[in-house]
Design a protein around this motif. Structure first.
Motif, PDB file in Angstrom:
ATOM      1  N   GLU A   1       0.806  -1.212   0.000  1.00 21.61           N
ATOM      2  CA  GLU A   1       0.000   0.000   0.000  1.00 21.61           C
ATOM      3  C   GLU A   1       0.845   1.271   0.000  1.00 21.61           C
ATOM      4  N   LEU A   2       2.103   1.163   0.364  1.00 18.22           N
ATOM      5  CA  LEU A   2       2.954   2.349   0.449  1.00 18.22           C
ATOM      6  C   LEU A   2       3.395   2.796  -0.943  1.00 18.22           C
ATOM      7  N   SER A   3       3.378   4.094  -1.152  1.00 15.34           N
ATOM      8  CA  SER A   3       3.745   4.626  -2.468  1.00 15.34           C
ATOM      9  C   SER A   3       4.871   5.646  -2.376  1.00 15.34           C
TER      10      SER A   3
ATOM     11  N   ARG B   1       9.144  -7.541  -5.918  1.00 13.38           N
ATOM     12  CA  ARG B   1       7.965  -6.998  -6.601  1.00 13.38           C
ATOM     13  C   ARG B   1       7.548  -5.588  -6.180  1.00 13.38           C
ATOM     14  N   LEU B   2       7.936  -5.142  -5.002  1.00  9.34           N
ATOM     15  CA  LEU B   2       7.467  -3.833  -4.542  1.00  9.34           C
ATOM     16  C   LEU B   2       8.475  -2.755  -4.935  1.00  9.34           C
ATOM     17  N   PRO B   3       8.118  -1.853  -5.834  1.00  7.93           N
ATOM     18  CA  PRO B   3       9.084  -0.899  -6.375  1.00  7.93           C
ATOM     19  C   PRO B   3       9.579   0.122  -5.361  1.00  7.93           C
ATOM     20  N   HIS B   4       8.814   0.370  -4.298  1.00  2.31           N
ATOM     21  CA  HIS B   4       9.209   1.397  -3.336  1.00  2.31           C
ATOM     22  C   HIS B   4      10.019   0.842  -2.161  1.00  2.31           C
ATOM     23  N   LEU B   5      10.181  -0.462  -2.102  1.00  6.61           N
ATOM     24  CA  LEU B   5      10.961  -1.066  -1.020  1.00  6.61           C
ATOM     25  C   LEU B   5      12.447  -0.935  -1.330  1.00  6.61           C
TER      26      LEU B   5
ATOM     27  N   THR C   1      11.001   6.939   5.545  1.00  9.02           N
ATOM     28  CA  THR C   1       9.812   6.189   5.933  1.00  9.02           C
ATOM     29  C   THR C   1      10.172   4.734   6.225  1.00  9.02           C
ATOM     30  N   VAL C   2       9.577   4.189   7.284  1.00 10.56           N
ATOM     31  CA  VAL C   2       9.768   2.779   7.604  1.00 10.56           C
ATOM     32  C   VAL C   2       8.407   2.123   7.799  1.00 10.56           C
ATOM     33  N   TYR C   3       8.351   0.840   7.508  1.00  9.56           N
ATOM     34  CA  TYR C   3       7.221  -0.006   7.872  1.00  9.56           C
ATOM     35  C   TYR C   3       7.783  -1.066   8.803  1.00  9.56           C
ATOM     36  N   ILE C   4       7.115  -1.288   9.941  1.00  7.23           N
ATOM     37  CA  ILE C   4       7.608  -2.212  10.953  1.00  7.23           C
ATOM     38  C   ILE C   4       6.722  -3.449  11.006  1.00  7.23           C
TER      39      ILE C   4
ATOM     40  N   HIS D   1       8.868  15.513   5.581  1.00  9.86           N
ATOM     41  CA  HIS D   1       8.637  14.066   5.538  1.00  9.86           C
ATOM     42  C   HIS D   1       7.140  13.817   5.357  1.00  9.86           C
ATOM     43  N   THR D   2       6.768  13.115   4.319  1.00  8.49           N
ATOM     44  CA  THR D   2       5.359  12.803   4.096  1.00  8.49           C
ATOM     45  C   THR D   2       5.204  11.346   3.748  1.00  8.49           C
ATOM     46  N   VAL D   3       4.042  10.817   4.046  1.00  7.84           N
ATOM     47  CA  VAL D   3       3.709   9.426   3.692  1.00  7.84           C
ATOM     48  C   VAL D   3       2.427   9.452   2.894  1.00  7.84           C
ATOM     49  N   HIS D   4       2.451   8.845   1.717  1.00  7.79           N
ATOM     50  CA  HIS D   4       1.265   8.775   0.875  1.00  7.79           C
ATOM     51  C   HIS D   4       0.906   7.308   0.692  1.00  7.79           C
ATOM     52  N   ARG D   5      -0.384   7.007   0.743  1.00 12.22           N
ATOM     53  CA  ARG D   5      -0.833   5.637   0.513  1.00 12.22           C
ATOM     54  C   ARG D   5      -1.515   5.561  -0.817  1.00 12.22           C
ATOM     55  N   SER D   6      -1.420   4.395  -1.412  1.00 15.74           N
ATOM     56  CA  SER D   6      -2.033   4.191  -2.716  1.00 15.74           C
ATOM     57  C   SER D   6      -3.540   4.438  -2.630  1.00 15.74           C
ATOM     58  N   ALA D   7      -4.119   4.872  -3.711  1.00 12.75           N
ATOM     59  CA  ALA D   7      -5.557   5.100  -3.750  1.00 12.75           C
ATOM     60  C   ALA D   7      -6.287   3.800  -3.534  1.00 12.75           C
ATOM     61  N   GLY D   8      -7.468   3.894  -2.918  1.00  6.83           N
ATOM     62  CA  GLY D   8      -8.279   2.695  -2.688  1.00  6.83           C
ATOM     63  C   GLY D   8      -7.964   2.041  -1.393  1.00  6.83           C
TER      64      GLY D   8
END
Length: 269
Positions: free
Chosen positions: A78-80, A115-119, A169-172, A262-269
């Protein structure tokens, strides 16, 4: 705190933790979806993803047993923005799946890297030596591993770990099998970490980085028919205590002010 936590119900395991049965917690029903235990078919994964997209609470997620840890693949997808996956896990979760039609609790990190381009990077904290050996050579450049028996517990060691996170940005993602059996009870081989030490690392990360999401798994399989057994009740109490401690702090980390720019955007939907 409860209004910011989603609880995934795959197999009734989390029903044995009364704190999370309060109405304010958002429960997402998934137990009717087949082919999800350990190995998940891509069709089932799409259905899980569809239900997750409708959830109100997108910050902290209780997944349940480690068998369903592959849900973290959906949550991180979901992270973009560029992000680092900070993974506490006694296992690497980087094994190849038998075919392209499945994802598993043991393969999802490999899937995410490929597969995840932003990782951008995976910090694998608390992994066993056996888990290290499971990593395919083509992804090692994207992984920085801190073995369970060889993590520098000093303040300088923790600062060094945080300095190796290349993104804002990190995801834990937390699998409680990284903890010693006195602080979490799982049905997998476990590590030696204390909950206090793990939270020291997480607090340091949260002070320096933007936490975009947190998930927690590693429950012991408990059914309503077994909850009256002493060993089951004890396992449930230990895990509930750890989950409450981690979830409360995770909500705090995510509610802290985002540093300027610093901003975090989530994919639409």
């Amino acid at each position: 705190m409860s209004g910011k936590v989603a609880v995934l119900n795959f197999d009734q395991t989390l029903c044995s933790q009364p704190h999370f049965l309060q109405p304010a917690f958002e429960w997402i029903e998934l137990s009717d979806i087949g082919q999800t235990n350990g190995y998940c078919s891509k069709d089932s994964l799409r259905e899980i993803g569809s239900r997750l997209q409708k959830r109100r609470n997108r910050g902290v997620t209780l997944i349940g047993r480690g068998n369903y840890h592959y849900v973290s693949y959906l949550l991180t997808s979901e992270l973009s923005v560029p992000f680092t996956l900070v993974l506490f896990d006694y296992h690497s979760d980087m094994m190849e799946t038998p075919d392209d039609m499945h994802i598993s609790c043991g393969s999802w990190v490999l899937e995410a890297i490929r597969r995840l381009p932003h990782l951008r990077k995976v910090l694998l904290i608390g992994v066993s030596e056996a888990g290290l050996k499971q990593m395919p050579g083509d992804v090692r450049a994207k992984v920085l591993a801190y073995p369970n028996d060889n993590v520098n517990e000093s303040e300088s060691g923790i600062r060094s770990l945080v300095s190796n996170i290349p993104t804002d940005t990190v995801y834990i993602s937390i699998d409680k099998d990284v903890l010693n059996p006195g602080e979490a009870v799982t049905d997998w081989e476990q590590g030696r970490f204390s909950l206090r030490f793990m939270v020291r690392i997480l607090e340091a990360i949260a002070k320096a980085k933007r936490v975009a999401g947190v998930d927690i798994c590693g429950e012991y399989p408990i059914t309503p028919a077994h909850i009256y057994r002493n060993e089951m009740r004890q396992a449930s109490r230990i895990n509930e205590q750890a989950n409450r401690y981690l979830a409360e702090r995770a909500v705090q980390w995510m509610s802290e002010t985002v540093p300027s720019g610093h901003t975090v955007h989530r994919s639409a939907g």
